[in-house]
Design an enzyme around this catalytic site. Structure first.
Site, PDB file in Angstrom:
ATOM      1  CD  GLU A   1       6.655  52.365  33.119  1.00  0.00           C
ATOM      2  OE1 GLU A   1       7.536  51.921  33.873  1.00  0.00           O
ATOM      3  OE2 GLU A   1       6.879  53.228  32.245  1.00  0.00           O
TER       4      GLU A   1
ATOM      5  CE  LYS B   1       8.110  35.191  24.520  1.00  0.00           C
ATOM      6  NZ  LYS B   1       7.666  34.405  25.666  1.00  0.00           N
TER       7      LYS B   1
END
Ligand code: ATR
Length: 278
Positions: A83, A71
């Site tokens: 964001e 990840k």
């Protein structure tokens, strides 16, 4: 399920991936909406990650979920990062938009929605978060954005948790206390315990990250683990009449948001819950 030359491919990259329930969730939803797509898993070792991500472009794979241990490392191979994913520092969903790879994090929303589905609120709660890995980061951002009263992090590697806490204290106006996992017994002022470690997950399901004495101090216990359905941590909560929840609905909700990013469609969560519980 019909597969032909127009079938669009989606999937999950991670290592290991064999335990994942994501193929069940997404394939059920593709069928439900009559979308000619399939979702499968790819066991990708860390040394193959770069080639695997480049391969998404060359093979025209339209969407990918990313799980442990990629990840964080996957970010450097992507063309755009949302964001939220930037703040969390981890991506779990990629869209391949005509060769542009865009990274998102739906664990964050998955966690928040699973909490509210259980009629719990985060606002003004005193939280004990166990863990400082990828899942813990997404949860921490959710906590920081939802006006909790206090956050204490417990982690085996206390330095890792300290780095995480410092970054967050800078980004948000927060004070986060950090302790090594073995100091759990010393803590008071615990209202909600959230386990974001893998301790207690199959096949090590006889373990708990903290003792029953620590659990007894809480009013609500949340475990991101969903296999087993009831970890030792949750069993401690149950036998002390403390409300508890496992990570099953977080998985469904993160999948819900990935599916929406890829297809623009909202799958039927109840249908998915029922199908998987079967
Ligand atoms: P994820 O993305 O699922 O959060 P991760 O980033 O590998 O996975 O993080 C795993 C978390 O579980 C970490 O907090 C890790 O503790 P360390 O940071 O000290 O490594 C925790 N963890 C894993 N195995 C553990 C164990 N046997 N005892 C205590 N904590 C453990």
């Amino acid at each position: 399920m019909k597969v032909d030359s127009n079938t669009v491919l989606y999937g999950l990259i991670g290592h290991p991936v064999s335990h994942s329930i994501s193929p069940l969730i997404h394939n059920l939803s593709f069928e439900y909406f009559n979308i000619n797509s399939i979702y499968t898993v790819f066991d990708v070792t860390p040394e193959n990650l770069e080639n695997a991500v480049k391969g998404l472009k060359s093979l025209g794979i339209k969407g990918i979920n990313v799980t442990v241990p990629h990840k964080e490392n996957v970010i450097k191979y992507l063309d755009y990062i949302s964001e939220e994913a930037k703040l969390i520092g981890a991506v779990n969903t990629i869209i391949n938009s005509d060769g542009i790879l865009k990274g998102y994090n739906t664990d964050y929303m998955g966690f928040l929605e699973s909490i509210s589905e259980n009629n719990e609120v985060l606002k003004e709660r005193d939280i004990l978060l166990i863990g400082a890995g990828g899942a813990a980061k997404a949860i921490l951002i959710a906590l920081a954005k939802n006006d909790v009263n206090s956050i204490t992090i417990l982690n085996r590697d206390v330095q890792k948790a300290e780095v995480l806490a410092k970054t967050l204290e800078k980004d948000f106006n927060l004070k986060i206390e950090v302790y090594p996992l073995q100091d759990a017994e010393k803590l008071n002022n615990i209202d909600m315990i959230i386990n974001a470690t893998s301790v207690g997950m199959a096949p090590d399901f006889e373990k708990s990250p903290v003792s029953e004495n620590v659990v007894k101090k809480a009013n609500f216990v949340y475990d991101v683990i969903y296999n087993p359905e009831k970890t030792i941590l949750l069993k401690y909560a149950e036998r002390n009449n403390i409300k508890y929840q496992n990570g099953f609905s977080m998985v469904i909700n993160q999948a819900y948001h990935s599916f929406k990013l890829w297809t623009g469609k909202n799958f039927d969560k109840n249908l998915v819950y029922k199908h998987i519980q079967k």
